[in-house]
Design a protein around this motif. Sequence first.
Motif, PDB file in Angstrom:
ATOM      1  N   LYS A 153       0.825  -1.198   0.000  1.00  0.00           N
ATOM      2  CA  LYS A 153       0.000   0.000   0.000  1.00  0.00           C
ATOM      3  C   LYS A 153       0.863   1.252   0.000  1.00  0.00           C
ATOM      4  O   LYS A 153       0.520   2.255  -0.616  1.00  0.00           O
ATOM      5  N   SER A 154       2.001   1.188   0.727  1.00  0.00           N
ATOM      6  CA  SER A 154       2.890   2.354   0.753  1.00  0.00           C
ATOM      7  C   SER A 154       3.436   2.631  -0.633  1.00  0.00           C
ATOM      8  O   SER A 154       3.478   3.783  -1.088  1.00  0.00           O
ATOM      9  N   ALA A 155       3.878   1.558  -1.274  1.00  0.00           N
ATOM     10  CA  ALA A 155       4.438   1.717  -2.622  1.00  0.00           C
ATOM     11  C   ALA A 155       3.375   2.280  -3.557  1.00  0.00           C
ATOM     12  O   ALA A 155       3.664   3.167  -4.379  1.00  0.00           O
ATOM     13  N   ILE A 158       1.126   6.694  -6.698  1.00  0.00           N
ATOM     14  CA  ILE A 158       0.010   7.590  -7.046  1.00  0.00           C
ATOM     15  C   ILE A 158       0.440   9.050  -6.869  1.00  0.00           C
ATOM     16  O   ILE A 158       0.162   9.911  -7.710  1.00  0.00           O
ATOM     17  N   ALA A 159       1.158   9.308  -5.771  1.00  0.00           N
ATOM     18  CA  ALA A 159       1.614  10.678  -5.519  1.00  0.00           C
ATOM     19  C   ALA A 159       2.514  11.152  -6.652  1.00  0.00           C
ATOM     20  O   ALA A 159       2.383  12.286  -7.125  1.00  0.00           O
ATOM     21  N   LEU A 165       0.430  11.788  -9.802  1.00  0.00           N
ATOM     22  CA  LEU A 165      -0.363  13.015  -9.664  1.00  0.00           C
ATOM     23  C   LEU A 165       0.515  14.252  -9.759  1.00  0.00           C
ATOM     24  O   LEU A 165       0.125  15.269 -10.325  1.00  0.00           O
ATOM     25  N   PHE A 166       1.715  14.155  -9.185  1.00  0.00           N
ATOM     26  CA  PHE A 166       2.641  15.292  -9.246  1.00  0.00           C
ATOM     27  C   PHE A 166       2.998  15.601 -10.699  1.00  0.00           C
ATOM     28  O   PHE A 166       2.919  16.741 -11.143  1.00  0.00           O
ATOM     29  N   SER A 210       0.022  16.993 -12.560  1.00  0.00           N
ATOM     30  CA  SER A 210      -0.247  18.381 -12.182  1.00  0.00           C
ATOM     31  C   SER A 210       0.696  19.327 -12.902  1.00  0.00           C
ATOM     32  O   SER A 210       0.277  20.360 -13.443  1.00  0.00           O
ATOM     33  N   VAL A 211       1.986  18.967 -12.900  1.00  0.00           N
ATOM     34  CA  VAL A 211       2.973  19.846 -13.545  1.00  0.00           C
ATOM     35  C   VAL A 211       2.698  19.925 -15.043  1.00  0.00           C
ATOM     36  O   VAL A 211       2.712  21.017 -15.635  1.00  0.00           O
ATOM     37  N   PHE A 244      -0.139  19.505 -16.604  1.00  0.00           N
ATOM     38  CA  PHE A 244      -1.339  20.327 -16.837  1.00  0.00           C
ATOM     39  C   PHE A 244      -0.989  21.813 -16.726  1.00  0.00           C
ATOM     40  O   PHE A 244      -1.362  22.620 -17.589  1.00  0.00           O
ATOM     41  N   LEU A 245      -0.267  22.170 -15.668  1.00  0.00           N
ATOM     42  CA  LEU A 245       0.031  23.591 -15.447  1.00  0.00           C
ATOM     43  C   LEU A 245       0.935  24.146 -16.549  1.00  0.00           C
ATOM     44  O   LEU A 245       0.759  25.279 -16.985  1.00  0.00           O
ATOM     45  N   VAL A 246       1.883  23.328 -16.994  1.00  0.00           N
ATOM     46  CA  VAL A 246       2.787  23.793 -18.060  1.00  0.00           C
ATOM     47  C   VAL A 246       1.999  24.021 -19.355  1.00  0.00           C
ATOM     48  O   VAL A 246       2.146  25.055 -20.012  1.00  0.00           O
ATOM     49  N   ARG A 288      -1.166  24.515 -19.633  1.00  0.00           N
ATOM     50  CA  ARG A 288      -2.229  25.501 -19.411  1.00  0.00           C
ATOM     51  C   ARG A 288      -1.646  26.915 -19.317  1.00  0.00           C
ATOM     52  O   ARG A 288      -2.366  27.907 -19.403  1.00  0.00           O
TER      53      ARG A 288
END
Lengths: 340, 548
Positions: free
Chosen positions: A6-8, A13-14, A17-18, A21-22, A24-26, A28
Amino acid sequence: MKLGGKSAMALSIAAVLFVASVVFLVFRQPELENTLIVYGPRGIKGMATALLQEFQKKYNVTATFIDYDMGSIEIADKLISEKGNPIADVIMGVPEFYAKQVIDADVLDIYLPPELGAIPVSEVWDSTRHILPMDKGYVLITYNETILSQRGLPIPHTLDDLTNEQYRGLVFYQDPSTSGTGLSFLLWVLSTKGTENGFAFLKQLEPSVKLHPSGWTSSIFALQRGEVAIGSMFNTDVEYVDVPKLESAAVEGFVYREGIALVKGAEHREIAKKFIEFVLSIEGQSIVAPAGYMYPVNPGASFSSLAQAPIPQVQVTFNSSIAGNVVEWLDRWRREVKGA
Amino acid sequence: MATRGQRRLAHVLDYLPLLSFALFFYAIPICYVLASINIQELAGLLNDPYVLRLIWNTTVQAVASTIPSIVLAIPVAYFFANYAFKGSKIVRNLLLTPFFVPAFAVTEGMIIMLGETGLVNQFLEFIAGTRQPVVDVLYSMTAVIMTHVIYYLPLAMLILEQGFSTVDQDQLDAAHVSGADWLTTLRVVHLSHMIPFFAASAILVFAFSFITYSTPILIGGKFTTLEVEIYSTRTRSISSSLAIIQLALTLAISMLVIAFRDRTYKSGVWSGRPLSREDNRSHTLGRTALLVYCILVAVIELTPVYLVLIQSVSASAVVLFPTSLSLEGFFALFAQKFGFGVGFVDVLLTSLSVAFVASLCSVLFSVLIAWRGLQSKRARESTSALLGLPLSISRSSLALGMMLSYGFGVLQLYGSWILFVLGDIALIVPLIFRVIEASWLRIGSEVREAASTFGASDLYRLLRIELPFIAPAVASSFMLAFSSSISEFTFANFFSTLNLMTAPISVATLLDLRKFGPAASLNAIIVLIVVAAEVTSPAVTQEALRVM
């Protein structure tokens, strides 16, 4: 360190997502090079956005509006502080009562667009022509008819009526340090009564004042909840849909006038001139009323959206003989009236 | 054996992350704002009766907000640390909602609660059998303090709970075996262990209350604070002088609390045996009273949030329940353009992306600073004190400084999402560092020394001992950071352009356009995102606990 399944998964996932996010922002990220920069107070952001939106479509240029979360005086001071190396190309929403300071600071250039010819001379309040008239509004004494009739109180007509003992705890006017409406109320009092008598009046009024809302939203909220019943609002707030029975006798009112100007040393000078032309044109002026609560100054522009708003019978304009001390008045108000 | 040069280098390395961070995120931006400071004016202000009155009022308000926030949080923190029940983590996290949602949302809820026709008065009128308002606290310092308690009680609870839940079970057992009564156990085991956690929560709550701006502006009536004056005068040199006074005062008080903490708290070896949580099925009168108290706190904490949510689906002003339901505001959001082609979905995705990137970076920075900065007693004291400083910096001054330095200055980042992320990091790191610090301090120096004796490098020790130990705090910190970022208003307000904006700025845009309904709906969406983060994070936290 051994990671559990679960930790892995959580770390994976983190990471995904990171990256997402980057990415998308770049992608956008808007292009801001060669952007026309317009300064103005936060209170006109809605109107400025609507004007710039149309201007951008028409001329296919990029433009942005910066208010630094500032009021009209602060944003003008910000422009003055950038003298010689300005960030902005145009400043809009310069109030009539602060024009002298901005013009004296020598941060504006004179530009007389052809559209100025269509604006009546009576609307042109800056005789030096550095600041061109853009719009105007009326600040009135408003009241909640329901509360007044429930309590059997008379309707307020004039500034002096506000000191009526029966209104104690029901009166409000906005904090002039944070609100354009509040500042207009302060200047209305000082323009009518003079500086010393004006402050004496405000001190006399203070026991009746329940609060000084920070701006329009908090005023509406207090009115909606019946916390206050009588106070200064723009005429276009009368019969506002979210505050039933907000009325005004509209016997007298203060005329708030503001303008637009070309910044001295503007990086995008030519497109800045085009923007000023657009704002004063019938097309631009027709955006003023629907996007805000102010009236256009070009008589050709439509303001049918404000048709129901009462126009004051006596219109008090800024008394230019007391110009030049707004900052001192605000300090004095905080110290002697609110903080007393 | 390390040479003198190596020790000196190690010493420098202890401070390097903190100093680099402080220089980049605070010193450079603030220099842009404080450049106009006038020493003569500063000296004059200290003799100005108006400024002295402001300082006094602000201090009284901050102290009056801090004490009840912490005192009222103690039983709740104790409850969550000691009693496990299904969904307890979710409930605990939900209690944090008022702290994370935008201030104007909570104050709106407080106005609905405390107003003349509000929930509290209607209830009291019913009890007293009168038709006149019974309490008149809205628009006063009392209202500001009450709102602060609503905001900060959950924050204090979060930190104190960390303390209560890391009380060494062996020590409790030893106290029990040696016949210590509950008072002695509380004093010897709990209180001595809790000092860093009390200090951390006191510093945070005091600093936040001291630099309060939006709460007094919105519901303080004629009550005003130093930060409001700084904001009101912010384009003039007097603002910088006032900001310096504010900074010095909060620093002095933070230093006092840290000195008290370091004088009274002796870090010990943690046995690694966590507190045995009691089963909620065993009841005594005390436990029932505690449960009732916690339910009451939860209801009071969540009522303003509920009112904001219910207002968003109500066609008219609510008192407790809507008279008629309407989703019009939500539908209107999809048709709304907030700037140049910026729609509702753009705003939402931008907010989430910025929050995610900023949160992850903030956690990494905090861990890095804590790792190096908590190596020795001297470094720990300096790090703790220095990271207390940013909490006292006027937010609007810092945002303006960042705008001028990195927006239009050296980095030319105005209009870029990176500026939003930088602003959020500056705001979040001092907050979550306290959570990580409190957890890290539980690792005794003996543990580090033992690891070093066996030849473990600093990095190995970090990965194998320290990180697993603080993993729950890291997970909580991420949730804190994400929730803070998603509802952050001050920095976003400075950095937004008509092409790029976050959700709280879009709420303000809607209010500018006088669209109350859609603004309430978007506000509710922000609240729901914060709630979703709170509800989902226990899964991550639990995993982190398992890694330990």
